[in-house]
Design a protein around this motif. Structure first.
Motif, PDB file in Angstrom:
ATOM      1  N   GLN A  66       0.830  -1.203   0.000  1.00  0.00           N
ATOM      2  CA  GLN A  66       0.000   0.000   0.000  1.00  0.00           C
ATOM      3  C   GLN A  66       0.866   1.255   0.000  1.00  0.00           C
ATOM      4  O   GLN A  66       1.815   1.366   0.764  1.00  0.00           O
ATOM      5  CB  GLN A  66      -0.923   0.011   1.216  1.00  0.00           C
ATOM      6  CG  GLN A  66      -1.894  -1.142   1.224  1.00  0.00           C
ATOM      7  CD  GLN A  66      -2.846  -1.068   2.394  1.00  0.00           C
ATOM      8  OE1 GLN A  66      -2.838  -0.125   3.174  1.00  0.00           O
ATOM      9  NE2 GLN A  66      -3.692  -2.070   2.518  1.00  0.00           N
ATOM     10  N   ARG A  67       0.498   2.190  -0.860  1.00  0.00           N
ATOM     11  CA  ARG A  67       1.206   3.458  -0.974  1.00  0.00           C
ATOM     12  C   ARG A  67       0.730   4.398   0.137  1.00  0.00           C
ATOM     13  O   ARG A  67      -0.465   4.538   0.372  1.00  0.00           O
ATOM     14  CB  ARG A  67       0.885   4.054  -2.349  1.00  0.00           C
ATOM     15  CG  ARG A  67       1.761   5.176  -2.777  1.00  0.00           C
ATOM     16  CD  ARG A  67       1.369   5.730  -4.150  1.00  0.00           C
ATOM     17  NE  ARG A  67       1.332   4.734  -5.208  1.00  0.00           N
ATOM     18  CZ  ARG A  67       0.235   4.407  -5.893  1.00  0.00           C
ATOM     19  NH1 ARG A  67      -0.910   4.978  -5.646  1.00  0.00           N
ATOM     20  NH2 ARG A  67       0.280   3.501  -6.838  1.00  0.00           N
ATOM     21  N   HIS A  68       1.686   5.036   0.827  1.00  0.00           N
ATOM     22  CA  HIS A  68       1.341   5.962   1.911  1.00  0.00           C
ATOM     23  C   HIS A  68       2.478   6.948   2.132  1.00  0.00           C
ATOM     24  O   HIS A  68       3.539   6.837   1.509  1.00  0.00           O
ATOM     25  CB  HIS A  68       1.041   5.192   3.210  1.00  0.00           C
ATOM     26  CG  HIS A  68       2.217   4.435   3.726  1.00  0.00           C
ATOM     27  ND1 HIS A  68       3.093   4.944   4.649  1.00  0.00           N
ATOM     28  CD2 HIS A  68       2.679   3.197   3.418  1.00  0.00           C
ATOM     29  CE1 HIS A  68       4.042   4.059   4.902  1.00  0.00           C
ATOM     30  NE2 HIS A  68       3.806   2.986   4.160  1.00  0.00           N
ATOM     31  N   THR A  75       0.056   8.268   9.449  1.00  0.00           N
ATOM     32  CA  THR A  75       0.215   7.753   8.096  1.00  0.00           C
ATOM     33  C   THR A  75      -0.992   8.169   7.256  1.00  0.00           C
ATOM     34  O   THR A  75      -2.130   8.060   7.700  1.00  0.00           O
ATOM     35  CB  THR A  75       0.301   6.213   8.123  1.00  0.00           C
ATOM     36  OG1 THR A  75       1.412   5.844   8.938  1.00  0.00           O
ATOM     37  CG2 THR A  75       0.503   5.651   6.736  1.00  0.00           C
ATOM     38  N   ARG A  77      -2.798   7.314   3.747  1.00  0.00           N
ATOM     39  CA  ARG A  77      -2.908   6.375   2.625  1.00  0.00           C
ATOM     40  C   ARG A  77      -3.015   7.190   1.350  1.00  0.00           C
ATOM     41  O   ARG A  77      -3.721   8.200   1.294  1.00  0.00           O
ATOM     42  CB  ARG A  77      -4.153   5.495   2.827  1.00  0.00           C
ATOM     43  CG  ARG A  77      -4.366   4.450   1.773  1.00  0.00           C
ATOM     44  CD  ARG A  77      -3.317   3.347   1.839  1.00  0.00           C
ATOM     45  NE  ARG A  77      -3.748   2.170   1.137  1.00  0.00           N
ATOM     46  CZ  ARG A  77      -3.671   2.007  -0.171  1.00  0.00           C
ATOM     47  NH1 ARG A  77      -3.189   2.939  -0.936  1.00  0.00           N
ATOM     48  NH2 ARG A  77      -4.094   0.893  -0.729  1.00  0.00           N
ATOM     49  N   ILE A 108      -7.458  10.823   3.335  1.00  0.00           N
ATOM     50  CA  ILE A 108      -6.771  10.038   2.308  1.00  0.00           C
ATOM     51  C   ILE A 108      -6.189  11.028   1.307  1.00  0.00           C
ATOM     52  O   ILE A 108      -6.697  12.141   1.159  1.00  0.00           O
ATOM     53  CB  ILE A 108      -7.736   9.027   1.646  1.00  0.00           C
ATOM     54  CG1 ILE A 108      -6.996   8.048   0.772  1.00  0.00           C
ATOM     55  CG2 ILE A 108      -8.836   9.720   0.895  1.00  0.00           C
ATOM     56  CD1 ILE A 108      -7.800   6.824   0.412  1.00  0.00           C
TER      57      ILE A 108
END
Length: 184
Positions: A66-68, A75, A77, A108
């Motif tokens: 997962q890109r974050h 964090t 996302r 997000i």
């Protein structure tokens, strides 16, 4: 007698003008214009944007597939338009823009290559020609075909659990249950 009729006519015209102005204002939108690839333009309603962050590409991390990124002590996302929609991939650049918005009660980020402009106008959208997951339709903006991003559609496609309210919070009749625990 004529003065009363004139006042009523003027009042009627004022009401008509106010209604026309209000009706015209309904179609006006404030859009954030962005690019992912140099020759592909997108738009999204500015009202959905919480913040816009400029970051270095190295700030994007991948953990568990997962890109974050690290964001405000936590964090964030990250999604990209090309994760869902059939569009050109994000262009490599020295910096990226992260459009932060809220979906399902959580923040997000949407990664894009470039913020182009913020514009306010009436935009007649074509809801058929380019409609696909993550894209609501298109319009001609700044003399270019522009795709309208469906932020919630992107989230629903990549993170469907973020938008679903757990059924455990509701009873059969739709009312919330209260649980009382008593311990001696």
């Amino acid at each position: 007698m004529h003065l009363t009729a004139l006042n009523e006519a003027v009042s009627g015209m004022e009401r008509t003008l106010a209604a026309n102005h209000e009706e015209a204002g309904k179609d006006r939108q404030i859009l954030l214009i962005i690019r992912n690839a140099a020759d592909e333009q997108f738009a999204l309603p500015l009202s959905l944007v919480s913040r816009i962050e400029k970051i270095a590409p190295q700030a994007v991390e991948i953990t568990g597939g997962q890109r974050h990124m690290q964001y405000r002590g936590g964090t964030l996302r990250l999604l990209a338009i090309e994760d869902v929609a059939q569009v050109k991939p994000r262009a490599e650049s020295e910096s990226l823009a992260v459009i932060v918005f809220t979906a399902g009660g959580r923040e997000i980020g949407l990664l894009v290559s470039q913020i182009v402009d913020v514009i306010e106008d009436e935009f007649p959208f074509d809801e058929q020609t380019f409609r696909q997951p993550g894209i609501l339709g298109s319009a001609i903006i700044m003399e270019q075909t522009t795709l309208l991003i469906d932020l919630f559609g992107l989230v629903a496609a990549v993170l469907p659990n973020w938008l679903v309210k757990p059924l455990a919070d509701q009873g059969v009749d739709g009312m919330a249950y209260t649980l009382l625990v008593v311990d001696d």
